[in-house]
Write a protein that holds these residues in place. Structure first.
Motif, PDB file in Angstrom:
ATOM      1  N   UNK A 202       1.430 -17.652  34.717  1.00 48.49           N
ATOM      2  CA  UNK A 202       1.645 -16.332  35.314  1.00 48.49           C
ATOM      3  C   UNK A 202       1.961 -16.415  36.811  1.00 48.49           C
ATOM      4  N   UNK A 203       1.242 -17.216  37.608  1.00 44.70           N
ATOM      5  CA  UNK A 203       1.617 -17.336  39.017  1.00 44.70           C
ATOM      6  C   UNK A 203       3.018 -17.912  39.235  1.00 44.70           C
ATOM      7  N   UNK A 204       3.426 -18.878  38.400  1.00 45.16           N
ATOM      8  CA  UNK A 204       4.781 -19.425  38.529  1.00 45.16           C
ATOM      9  C   UNK A 204       5.815 -18.332  38.249  1.00 45.16           C
ATOM     10  N   UNK A 205       5.563 -17.534  37.217  1.00 42.35           N
ATOM     11  CA  UNK A 205       6.461 -16.421  36.903  1.00 42.35           C
ATOM     12  C   UNK A 205       6.513 -15.424  38.054  1.00 42.35           C
ATOM     13  N   UNK A 206       5.356 -15.101  38.621  1.00 44.67           N
ATOM     14  CA  UNK A 206       5.308 -14.172  39.750  1.00 44.67           C
ATOM     15  C   UNK A 206       5.991 -14.751  40.985  1.00 44.67           C
ATOM     16  N   UNK A 207       5.817 -16.043  41.191  1.00 49.64           N
ATOM     17  CA  UNK A 207       6.459 -16.706  42.332  1.00 49.64           C
ATOM     18  C   UNK A 207       7.975 -16.608  42.239  1.00 49.64           C
ATOM     19  N   UNK A 208       8.506 -16.831  41.045  1.00 51.26           N
ATOM     20  CA  UNK A 208       9.956 -16.729  40.843  1.00 51.26           C
ATOM     21  C   UNK A 208      10.417 -15.294  41.052  1.00 51.26           C
ATOM     22  N   UNK A 209       9.655 -14.338  40.497  1.00 50.98           N
ATOM     23  CA  UNK A 209      10.030 -12.931  40.634  1.00 50.98           C
ATOM     24  C   UNK A 209      10.011 -12.464  42.086  1.00 50.98           C
ATOM     25  N   UNK A 210       9.139 -13.062  42.888  1.00 51.94           N
ATOM     26  CA  UNK A 210       9.026 -12.665  44.298  1.00 51.94           C
ATOM     27  C   UNK A 210      10.047 -13.365  45.184  1.00 51.94           C
ATOM     28  N   UNK A 211      10.864 -14.244  44.616  1.00 56.82           N
ATOM     29  CA  UNK A 211      11.878 -14.933  45.406  1.00 56.82           C
ATOM     30  C   UNK A 211      11.429 -16.237  46.012  1.00 56.82           C
ATOM     31  N   UNK A 212      10.409 -16.852  45.389  1.00 56.10           N
ATOM     32  CA  UNK A 212       9.913 -18.128  45.891  1.00 56.10           C
ATOM     33  C   UNK A 212       9.003 -17.934  47.096  1.00 56.10           C
ATOM     34  N   UNK A 213       8.577 -19.068  47.669  1.00 58.96           N
ATOM     35  CA  UNK A 213       7.671 -18.986  48.818  1.00 58.96           C
ATOM     36  C   UNK A 213       8.331 -18.303  50.013  1.00 58.96           C
ATOM     37  N   UNK A 214       9.643 -18.522  50.167  1.00 60.10           N
ATOM     38  CA  UNK A 214      10.351 -17.865  51.253  1.00 60.10           C
ATOM     39  C   UNK A 214      10.379 -16.356  51.087  1.00 60.10           C
TER      40      UNK A 214
END
Length: 365
Positions: A202-214
């Protein structure tokens, strides 16, 4: 109930049938009190490590810690060293003696360990006090865990609190009473594995949805309140010291919880204890890292108006298909059950074993 909810429900039912099946299997291994309450010191590294991790890091990690990060930002990370420090203290500093003395003296509960070698009167007094404290404190702990389960059922299926609590309680009681410590430990291992998978996926999916760490950094820099991206949280001096010591204290409780200490007493040998520690600490690093990412990514995606404790469900509903959303709900219920089943068993041991021995030492039997 719509089609998506039916898929989620079917996923949950299948998962819970597996847990009950484990309880039936484990019931055949129970012959003595030591079997039922301590698995006759037969836990291997994977069962001991994952069941410990799942029991100590319950729904409050998936819901509470991710919400804490969501609400407070990077300053919430001060909690993590205290949590990991609790793992190190229990497994490496206390674990060797706990396991060795249990094997040598035949302890069944942590109270047996605490009172070994004392005079009968002292053993009786400490045993009764320990049992009373366990029962009193666990009432509130169980209530909090069932409250988290109720939120899951309410959010996904619109059930009332009473119905939600009764469903969760019935499942936990069934496999716990059938299989004792074996069932509790093996089901906690399965539940810990499921929690770890979801706490990464779930965090990986959210990270991608948010546009990565940047993308997360840009969104939070523009919208987050002052101090959100500061590790001190805007605190300084004695306020910062008090905050850090306060959140570190969360990890201290692991050194006194009987359902956690029992895992170290039940591990079968020194090799399994050390491997179990490695498994548990790797699990803790993965899960807490995942929940940190989820909290920050969630803040970037939904903004600051959402309920932090419901963030886990909110992002699961938005980002995952129904079957995977069902696994997410199952993971939360797993976190609840992995704690509730363990503390129920510890409470029953306090009543049926510790209090009975205390009465004998007091000369009342």
């Amino acid at each position: 109930m719509n089609g998506d909810n039916l898929i989620v429900l079917a996923t949950l039912v299948a998962y819970k049938l597996v847990l009950v099946g484990v309880g039936v299997w484990a019931s055949r291994r129970n012959r003595t009190e030591g079997d039922f309450f301590l698995a006759s010191q037969g836990l291997g590294a994977w069962v001991a490590g994952l069941s410990y991790a799942a029991s100590t890091s319950s729904a409050w990690v998936l819901l509470g810690f991710s919400g804490f990060v969501y609400a407070n930002g990077l300053s919430a990370l001060w909690m993590v060293p205290g949590i990991w420090g609790g793992y190190v203290a229990v497994w490496l500093f206390f674990g060797r003696r706990l396991r060795a003395e249990t094997a040598e003296r035949g302890h069944v509960t942590p109270t047996d360990f605490l009172t070994a070698g004392l005079a009968d009167r002292s053993r009786a007094l400490i045993g009764i006090l320990a049992s009373v404290f366990i029962l009193f404190c666990f009432i509130f702990y169980i209530a909090a865990q069932f409250g988290a389960a109720a939120v899951a059922f309410e959010t996904q299926f619109g059930l009332g609190v009473t119905e939600s609590v009764l469903i969760g309680a019935a499942i936990v009681l069934l496999y716990s009473l059938l299989g004792g410590f074996w069932a509790v430990s093996v089901t906690d291992m399965l539940q810990g594995a499921l929690m770890a998978v979801v706490a990464v996926a779930l965090p990986v999916t959210a990270l991608i949805a948010a546009g990565g760490f940047g993308g997360i950094a840009d969104a939070l820099s523009a919208t987050a309140p002052e101090g959100y991206l500061d590790i001190t949280g805007g605190h300084a001096g004695f306020v910062l010291i008090g905050f850090v010591l306060g959140v570190w204290g969360v990890g201290v409780n692991a050194m006194g919880q009987p359902q956690l200490i029992s895992r170290l007493m039940a591990v079968k040998d020194e090799g399994a204890r050390m491997r179990g520690f490695t498994i548990a600490i790797v699990w803790a690093v993965a899960v807490f890292t995942g929940m940190t990412i989820l909290g920050l990514a969630g803040r970037a995606i939904v903004g600051g108006a959402a309920d932090g404790e419901a963030l886990f469900y909110t992002l699961a509903d938005q980002l995952l298909p129904p079957v995977l959303a069902g696994l997410v709900i199952a993971a939360v219920l797993s976190a609840v059950m992995s704690t509730v089943d363990s503390i129920l068993l510890s409470a029953s041991a306090a009543v049926s074993h510790d209090m009975r021995l205390s009465r004998r030492f007091a000369g009342k039997e």
